[in-house]
Design a protein around this motif. Structure first.
Motif, short mmCIF file in Angstrom:
data_model
loop_
_atom_site.label_atom_id
_atom_site.label_comp_id
_atom_site.label_asym_id
_atom_site.label_seq_id
_atom_site.Cartn_x
_atom_site.Cartn_y
_atom_site.Cartn_z
N PHE A 121 24.24 62.51 49.10
CA PHE A 121 24.18 63.15 47.76
C PHE A 121 25.18 62.54 46.77
O PHE A 121 25.10 62.79 45.58
N HIS A 122 26.17 61.79 47.27
CA HIS A 122 27.18 61.22 46.36
C HIS A 122 26.54 60.17 45.46
O HIS A 122 25.71 59.38 45.93
N PRO A 123 26.93 60.16 44.15
CA PRO A 123 26.32 59.18 43.24
C PRO A 123 26.46 57.73 43.72
O PRO A 123 25.61 56.89 43.41
N ILE A 124 27.51 57.45 44.48
CA ILE A 124 27.65 56.07 45.01
C ILE A 124 26.49 55.76 45.96
O ILE A 124 25.86 54.70 45.88
N ASN A 125 26.19 56.69 46.85
CA ASN A 125 25.07 56.47 47.76
C ASN A 125 23.74 56.46 47.02
O ASN A 125 22.85 55.67 47.31
N PHE A 126 23.63 57.36 46.05
CA PHE A 126 22.39 57.44 45.26
C PHE A 126 22.17 56.13 44.50
O PHE A 126 21.06 55.57 44.50
N GLY A 127 23.24 55.61 43.90
CA GLY A 127 23.14 54.36 43.14
C GLY A 127 22.82 53.18 44.04
O GLY A 127 22.00 52.32 43.70
N ARG A 128 23.47 53.16 45.22
CA ARG A 128 23.18 52.07 46.17
C ARG A 128 21.73 52.13 46.62
O ARG A 128 21.08 51.10 46.77
N MET A 129 21.23 53.36 46.84
CA MET A 129 19.82 53.51 47.23
C MET A 129 18.92 52.92 46.14
O MET A 129 17.99 52.16 46.43
N ALA A 130 19.23 53.27 44.86
CA ALA A 130 18.39 52.82 43.76
C ALA A 130 18.38 51.30 43.65
O ALA A 130 17.40 50.70 43.20
N GLN A 131 19.50 50.65 44.08
CA GLN A 131 19.57 49.19 43.99
C GLN A 131 19.21 48.53 45.32
O GLN A 131 19.49 47.34 45.51
N SER A 132 18.64 49.29 46.25
CA SER A 132 18.24 48.78 47.57
C SER A 132 19.40 48.18 48.35
O SER A 132 19.23 47.25 49.13
N LEU A 133 20.61 48.71 48.12
CA LEU A 133 21.77 48.30 48.91
C LEU A 133 21.89 49.25 50.10
O LEU A 133 21.37 50.37 50.05
N PRO A 134 22.60 48.83 51.18
CA PRO A 134 22.76 49.76 52.30
C PRO A 134 23.41 51.06 51.82
O PRO A 134 24.37 51.04 51.05
N SER A 135 22.85 52.19 52.24
CA SER A 135 23.39 53.49 51.82
C SER A 135 22.93 54.56 52.79
O SER A 135 22.04 54.32 53.61
#
Ligand code: NAD
Length: 293
Positions: A121-135
């Motif tokens: 739920f953290h925006p860092i994980n959310f942002g990484r998900m949106a950029q297809s980075l490991p999250s």
């Protein structure tokens, strides 16, 4: 029509995780450890957290449940989060939502170390998900993606219509299905309470994800022949003939929609069990330091 049996798939994945944990134990490695913080007496939250802790035990994880009265102050809850962030034995933790009104949920989510944010739920994980980075992927959308993958549902080039834009289900689902990935490459329409002629949008869908929170909202006339139907809703509907006085119903009118669909998830026994399993998958990743290194 093929039923996507979330309960059976969740059990299969739990067995796979349990085998991995046995291997870790045999090598003398660290057992994955999930902690859960539960504030207050919300009955649904109590059931969810109990299931999460039980599932940890089932796969051989260590688990810690921290229960607090709903009078806890925001500062004291933030201190618990900080302690969990600093506890080397805890690989990942969740703070069960919703929190009492006097506590700012966003502040609490932001305080969780993204490396331990197994709810994603953290925006860092959310942002990484949106950029297809490991999250860490949010549990419910991740569970749905795993169901689609394991049942061999074709997604590439399909039109997916998501109903509901919440931060925990609808919006991340729209991102995941549109990503360039093995399960993904959909053209996505994200619909919500302000969508005009929602029924017409849903009728165009090859894949429907219903996450609204209204019992049996999606009816057969809204569904194209052969559509894949994923029902996220969990709604309590009063029923005096039921043992508990209510029954759980999804957001989809299952009986009339199932015959038109190619794949469909039931409620209960569909998305729900996969959500808990996703959390276990994320905790295993956390203990293996797979996401952030
Ligand atoms: P939410 O209340 O945060 O969001 C609901 C969304 O539905 C909103 O974006 C809203 O715009 C949209 N909506 C509401 N009424 C609508 C209408 N008439 N037409 C179109 N859109 C409408 O809900 P949530 O947290 O995403 O949960 C949705 C449902 O999924 C609930 O029943 C919840 O209990 C369930 N849920 C299940 C799981 C699981 O593990 N199976 C996990 C999370 C949520």
């Amino acid at each position: 029509m093929q039923l996507i049996d979330g309960k059976a798939l969740a059990n299969t994945i739990k067995e796979e995780i349990a085998i991995e944990v046995d291997k870790i134990k045999a090598k003398g490695g660290k057992i994955p450890h999930l902690a859960a913080v539960l504030v207050g007496e919300d009955p649904a939250s109590q059931v969810y957290v109990r299931n999460k802790v039980r599932s940890c035990e089932k796969v051989g994880f260590e688990s810690t449940l921290i229960r607090k009265d709903d009078s806890i102050s925001e500062a004291d809850l933030l201190k618990i989060v900080e302690d969990l962030n600093n506890d080397d034995d805890v690989d990942g933790f969740i703070v069960q939502l919703p929190l009492p009104k006097h506590i700012d949920e966003h502040k609490v989510t932001l305080a969780i170390d993204p490396k331990k944010d197994v709810d994603g739920f953290h925006p860092i994980n959310f942002g990484r998900m949106a950029q297809s980075l490991p999250s860490y992927l949010p549990a419910t959308p991740n569970g749905i993606m795993v169901m689609l993958e394991r049942y061999g549902v074709k997604t590439s080039g399909k039109h997916a219509v998501i109903i509901g834009r919440s931060n925990i289900v609808g919006t991340p689902m729209s991102i995941l299905l549109s990503r360039k990935a093995k399960v993904g490459n959909c053209t996505v329409t994200l619909t919500h309470s302000r969508t005009k002629d929602l029924a017409a949008e849903v009728r165009r869908a090859d894949i429907i994800v219903a996450a609204i929170g209204i019992a049996e909202f999606v009816t057969a006339d809204m569904v194209k022949e052969g559509a894949v139907v994923i029902d996220v809703g969990i709604n309590r509907v009063e029923d005096p003939t039921a043992k508990r006085g209510y029954r759980l119903k999804g957001d989809v009118a299952f009986d009339e929609v199932a015959p038109k669909s190619s794949f469909i998830t039931p409620v209960p026994g569909g998305v729900g069990p996969m959500t808990v399993t996703s959390l276990l998958m994320n905790t295993l990743k956390a203990s293996k330091k797979e996401v952030f290194g």
